[in-house]
Design an enzyme around this catalytic site. Structure first.
Site, PDB file in Angstrom:
ATOM      1  N   GLU A 149     116.084 -47.083  13.970  1.00  0.00           N
ATOM      2  CA  GLU A 149     117.346 -47.826  14.094  1.00  0.00           C
ATOM      3  C   GLU A 149     117.455 -48.604  15.396  1.00  0.00           C
ATOM      4  OE1 GLU A 149     117.025 -44.801  12.922  1.00  0.00           O
ATOM      5  OE2 GLU A 149     118.334 -44.465  11.195  1.00  0.00           O
TER       6      GLU A 149
ATOM      7  N   GLU B  36     116.652 -37.985   8.968  1.00  0.00           N
ATOM      8  CA  GLU B  36     117.843 -37.217   9.371  1.00  0.00           C
ATOM      9  C   GLU B  36     118.240 -36.192   8.304  1.00  0.00           C
ATOM     10  OE1 GLU B  36     120.095 -40.857  10.340  1.00  0.00           O
ATOM     11  OE2 GLU B  36     120.682 -39.764  12.141  1.00  0.00           O
TER      12      GLU B  36
END
Lengths: 543, 543
Positions: free
Chosen positions: B161, B139
């Site tokens: 995740e 990210e």
């Protein structure tokens, strides 16, 4: 919780009275206190639960299809001095989290359908608030084009949820107040934290309503405004409406069989298979011959019912496999007819019905995989199902029998909530590629579809079983909450609209609040509301 | 949890090495495993916690102000074969909900600051992934303009995740993958549910990275791309940077006093008062004379620090009263100077600093009321505080001594996350009214400000105390979660951007997931991650 059914008919309504007088229809609310979906709460003060909203959704659908003469809809109350107290709080208090979320989703869809009906179908809407409209009651009014509020010194509009219940208004109220009605956000802040709401001139000055009208002139003014709204409509003077009969529907413990749709439930694997069949009989060529049994109507009504059934009655099904069967050419022929006659009021309604059903899939918190194999019919409107899916698998069989195909309906007639077509969203920023795909003549075989970007994966016959089996098993094993949040983030690429804001931003915050002890714990505000002598206790940490 | 402080300096970094070589700066990550903010977890594999991110935020700020020669920033790792494993999972597992949410908010802001730096300041960014970038590691790369991934048969990018932890990527990953990098959503769906991620040619073909480069050519290619990015910059060749010294800051149990800002904490009432003072000394007229002690820099750095302190260290403060003091004309004079010289690189940085601080307020989950009284200085840039507030109260004193005033900075130089100025958002759809307000010469007295729509309420001296006291008490008594959701819905009227999507849509879903037992319960996926022999248990109901 029993199985919720979504079919009803005006002759069986317990909560609404539908009255059609020429160009103006009136839906008047008088909720039967004992008419809720579940025992345990009384629907006082025209408060509602899902049973009330299912009737509202049904009435809207029937006005569109069965009453082409209707050009304006007035929504009002049969009660003196109360329009609606909104969603029933005791119903919310006793509902599971999953039910609350799906209740809010359905009611939000119904209100968006009111707005779509006005924007696209030529049936404008007027909320005639002859008494106080609180919470969901005011939110229903916000979904109308105009709001008239009686000015009698007591009737108010209000969003008391934050102050009284510790939750958000759940039906788009916050978003519509600032984004649709352009109420200044500081006014909206005051309004949304003031349990008693706002009435009279301030309500009009802040644009919370369009007009406040003394009781003596209220009915006349409502009629006047409804007729003015009706005069703008492009609905035909001479249309012939079609009746919507009950669906042909066989429900068992293993799923539901409809005429054109089958839903098979595998609870052990938490997987459902939803199959839509292409038309098998000759379909009407002229709009005048279209009826409720036409595939373009019946199959999509069935699909809608199946999706709603999955949402409310099969909460543990995490993954839906989308399949189609039959002759793709039969779908393309229907699509071409619809596209050709799309200016006809009934064809317009059929396209809007398909649009709404597809949006319902986009907004369903389940994973969807489309499976394209020989014998399937992912063409045109049915190919939208593959585009709506989170992924698609296409069998690259040796004979080249798996195909997908496009129709004019893929080029913008069935847009998503963002306003983009599913193809345009898929190729956002790659407009040339989109154009080339739309110009492609004939079906796409597996290699072509993969190269064009129309499907996600195209395993060959050696790999197919194992690859699909693994993908299904892995998906069904993941945290369902994380999948919901992930899908809600990935499915809505590109521009945001009032609609996507309501489902993306507002509903996500509401879901969060619904899970927090401050709202739904033993001493949460929603839990203790109306319980004598009990006050909520809050964990004051802000996040 | 001790008090978090946000001030640091490259000489004290434990996790990053900042190296400036002419036009290209490099930030190289080598996280000290024992360097976390709290005991209880080791920052293995270049995973990070807030301590690591505070250094990153500091480095970005200093590059902007102190290094005008820098035109491109390379973000890479000092470790062999690992870029970053993302946010530390054990840190997340042991953190409170409020901390997790505020940690994600800060890290999201830092990544948006990287993008703003590239877009507005002429410092382009390149992620040089010399090893695997997982979760928050990837990210961080997504926030850069370009991503180069080493192609060594093992280095991958991944968002594990959902599959591994049962939560979402918390730093904008899902939104940036589809909305910024335009990865097709079905590819994004596969990628975001595949723990091992994607590497090599597929990563480039799906646009998850811009280029995959063999290890032997990696460093050369990074330098080549960084120099190409630097060549596009409009930063000056001859600028003189300014150092950012430690803030003058006196913290007690009752709050913090800075030179231009005071924060007073009233924990019993859960109310803070944040006061910003107008310049008292002569301010530099020429850009060349600007330094870190200029009011336009110092006051806003102090304000930023105070907001971050409130967020992380005073979680129970629900309402912030915004006050200003001093000579409004002094603020307007500074604003006029900034507007006049806004093309100067340092003035540009100062305006961007103010913009970021104001956005930080928009995004802070506390209620804000602005109080305008005689002696206050709500003018120009400081009037943005009143516009950022959820409401404003202006004392209509008999002498007409309460005033507000506008400067060129209110007309678009300090836009919100939606891209609109706060005034434009306030008068969305009322462009003529906006124009008239911007053309008004001189201050607005209370009646004028109320009529123009610049303040919410203007009580007179008889009503002021009671009205403000009640508004404060009522606000501080409401469910803080409901207020957070309400404010997040009302504050972001109008267009949505990648930025508002990240905070509105993605973060709201993440907050929901963080509260769900499936993630954070005793058997939730985040809780049991890494515990030998334990597997998560899920409630399978989808919502």
């Amino acid at each position: 919780m029993g199985s919720v059914t979504f079919e009803t008919h005006p002759s069986r309504y317990r909560h609404w009275k539908l009255d059609v007088q020429g160009a103006v229809a009136t839906l008047a609310l008088d909720v039967a206190e004992d008419g809720g979906l579940e025992p345990g709460y009384a629907l006082k003060l025209n408060s509602y639960d899902l049973a009330v909203d299912i009737e509202l959704a049904d009435a809207i659908q029937r006005l569109r299809f069965s009453h082409p003469e209707v050009r304006a809809l007035v929504i009002t109350s049969q009660r003196d001095r109360v329009f609606s107290a909104g969603a029933n709080i005791f119903m919310l208090g006793q509902s599971s989290h999953a039910f609350k979320v799906n209740f809010c989703k359905f009611t939000n869809e119904t209100r968006l359908h009111l707005e779509e009906m006005s924007r696209e179908s030529g049936i404008a809407t007027l909320a005639a608030l002859n008494g106080t409209a609180s919470g969901g009651g005011y939110e229903l009014a916000l979904a109308c084009d105009e709001i008239l509020l009686v000015d009698d010194g007591s009737a108010a509009v209000s969003l008391p949820e934050v102050a009284l219940l510790g939750v958000l208004p759940g039906t788009g109220g916050l978003t519509r107040v600032v984004d649709k009605r352009r109420v200044r956000r500081d006014h909206a802040d005051f309004f949304s934290t003031t349990a008693e709401g706002v009435r009279g001139e301030r309500a009009a000055a802040w644009n919370l309503v369009d007009e406040v009208v003394p009781r003596s002139r209220f009915q006349a003014r409502v009629r006047e405004r409804a007729e003015a709204l009706a005069a703008r409509s492009d609905r035909p003077a001479d249309g012939a409406g079609i009746e919507l009969p009950p669906l042909s529907r066989q429900e068992t413990n293993l799923g539901i069989d409809y005429r054109n749709v089958s839903l098979a439930i595998d609870r052990a694997r938490r997987v459902a298979t939803l199959t839509i069949r292409a038309p098998r009989d000759a379909q009407p060529a002229r709009p005048a011959d279209l009826g409720a049994d036409a595939w373009a109507v019946a199959a999509w009504r069935e699909l809608d019912d199946a999706i709603l059934h999955l949402r409310l009655n099969e909460p543990e099904i995490g993954l839906v496999l989308l399949r189609t069967e039959g002759d793709p050419e039969a779908v393309l022929a229907v699509d071409r007819g619809l596209a050709e006659h799309r200016g006809h009021w009934l064809v317009r309604e059929i396209l809007l019905l398909q649009r709404r059903v597809l949006k319902r899939i986009d907004l369903t918190a389940r994973s969807f995989y489309a499976l394209v194999v020989p014998g399937s019919a992912f063409a045109g409107s049915l190919f939208e199902l593959a585009l709506a899916a989170d992924r698609s698998y296409m069998l690259a069989d040796a004979e080249g029998a798996s195909t997908v195909a496009l129709s004019p309906l893929n080029a913008g007639l069935l847009p998503t909530s963002s306003g983009l077509s599913r193809l345009a969203a898929r190729f956002l920023g790659r407009e040339e590629r989109l154009r080339a795909i739309l110009e492609h003549a004939g079906p796409f075989h597996a290699e072509q579809a993969l190269a064009a970007g129309l499907v996600t994966f195209a395993p060959d016959e050696l790999d197919w079983d194992e690859e699909v089996r693994l993908a299904v098993e892995e998906r069904a094993a993941m945290n369902p909450d994380a999948l919901t949040g992930m899908e809600a983030s990935l499915r809505f690429v590109g521009p945001e609209t009032l609609e996507t804001k309501i489902f993306g931003r507002l509903s996500a915050w509401q879901n969060w609040i619904f899970t927090r002890p401050n709202a739904t714990g033993d001493r949460g505000a929603l839990t203790v509301y109306g319980k004598a002598g009990q006050r909520p206790e809050f964990d004051w940490r802000r996040t």
